[in-house]
Design a protein around this motif. Sequence first.
Motif, short mmCIF file in Angstrom:
data_model
loop_
_atom_site.label_atom_id
_atom_site.label_comp_id
_atom_site.label_asym_id
_atom_site.label_seq_id
_atom_site.Cartn_x
_atom_site.Cartn_y
_atom_site.Cartn_z
N GLY A 118 34.91 -11.89 46.27
CA GLY A 118 35.02 -11.63 44.84
C GLY A 118 34.45 -12.71 43.95
O GLY A 118 34.02 -13.77 44.39
N TRP A 119 34.47 -12.37 42.66
CA TRP A 119 34.03 -13.27 41.60
C TRP A 119 35.27 -13.79 40.89
O TRP A 119 36.20 -13.03 40.60
N HIS A 120 35.25 -15.08 40.58
CA HIS A 120 36.41 -15.76 40.00
C HIS A 120 35.95 -16.73 38.92
O HIS A 120 34.80 -17.14 38.89
N PHE A 121 36.90 -17.15 38.09
CA PHE A 121 36.63 -18.26 37.19
C PHE A 121 36.51 -19.52 38.02
O PHE A 121 37.19 -19.66 39.04
N PRO A 122 35.69 -20.46 37.61
CA PRO A 122 35.63 -21.73 38.32
C PRO A 122 36.96 -22.48 38.16
O PRO A 122 37.67 -22.29 37.18
N GLY A 123 37.27 -23.27 39.15
CA GLY A 123 38.50 -24.05 39.09
C GLY A 123 38.91 -24.49 40.46
O GLY A 123 38.15 -24.38 41.43
N GLY A 124 40.12 -24.99 40.55
CA GLY A 124 40.60 -25.47 41.84
C GLY A 124 41.91 -26.22 41.67
O GLY A 124 42.60 -26.09 40.66
N GLY A 125 42.22 -27.03 42.66
CA GLY A 125 43.47 -27.76 42.68
C GLY A 125 43.41 -29.06 41.91
O GLY A 125 42.36 -29.70 41.80
N VAL A 126 44.56 -29.43 41.38
CA VAL A 126 44.71 -30.71 40.70
C VAL A 126 45.13 -31.73 41.75
O VAL A 126 46.10 -31.53 42.47
N LEU A 140 31.28 -17.00 35.95
CA LEU A 140 32.04 -16.68 37.15
C LEU A 140 31.34 -17.26 38.37
O LEU A 140 30.12 -17.46 38.36
N VAL A 141 32.14 -17.50 39.40
CA VAL A 141 31.60 -18.02 40.65
C VAL A 141 32.01 -17.11 41.80
O VAL A 141 33.05 -16.45 41.76
N ARG A 142 31.15 -17.08 42.81
CA ARG A 142 31.46 -16.37 44.06
C ARG A 142 31.47 -17.42 45.16
O ARG A 142 30.46 -18.07 45.42
N HIS A 143 32.65 -17.60 45.76
CA HIS A 143 32.81 -18.61 46.81
C HIS A 143 32.25 -18.12 48.15
O HIS A 143 32.09 -16.93 48.36
N THR A 144 32.02 -19.05 49.03
CA THR A 144 31.56 -18.71 50.38
C THR A 144 32.72 -18.35 51.29
O THR A 144 32.52 -17.73 52.32
#
Length: 161
Positions: free
Chosen positions: A54-62, A46-50
């Motif tokens: 919260g904590w999330h799965f890594p990922g993002g936009g295509v 899991l990652v915590r963004h700045t």
Amino acid sequence: MNDAASIVKKPLFRARLFHIWLRLSRPMTLGMRGVVFDADTNSVFLVRHTYVKGWHFPGGGVEPGESTQAALARELAEEGNIEILRRPELKSFHFNRHASSRDHVAVYLITDFRQTRPHVPDREIAEARFFRLDALPDGTSDGTRRRIAEIFDGAPVSDEW
């Protein structure tokens, strides 16, 4: 131009115009998340963004011209120094109305991977690490918890993020 060439080019031109119109009139965003699972420790990454709680799965936009799997590999490398060693498994696809009325997210399970080194905090990712499924950190997002329940506990898969 002869008639045969004209007949072939007009439909292609119309198809191209139609696709341009669709892109402008119905913009849709597509993202992906990677559920990086370590079976030996029964843990997920899991990652915590700045910029979001919260904590999330890594990922993002295509990005335009990029496949979801290419985007997944890029994001995992950027957010966790994780290298995918075997083709990930597409587990689910969700409408994410919290992001926008046109956002969709593909969720992949990654079980064969290598972390080249721990992630060093940067401007995007404040923390990134593995957590046991039975000891998720406080602040794990609801969407993350729902995907964990769907993948590991057999909960029904929701169309919504």
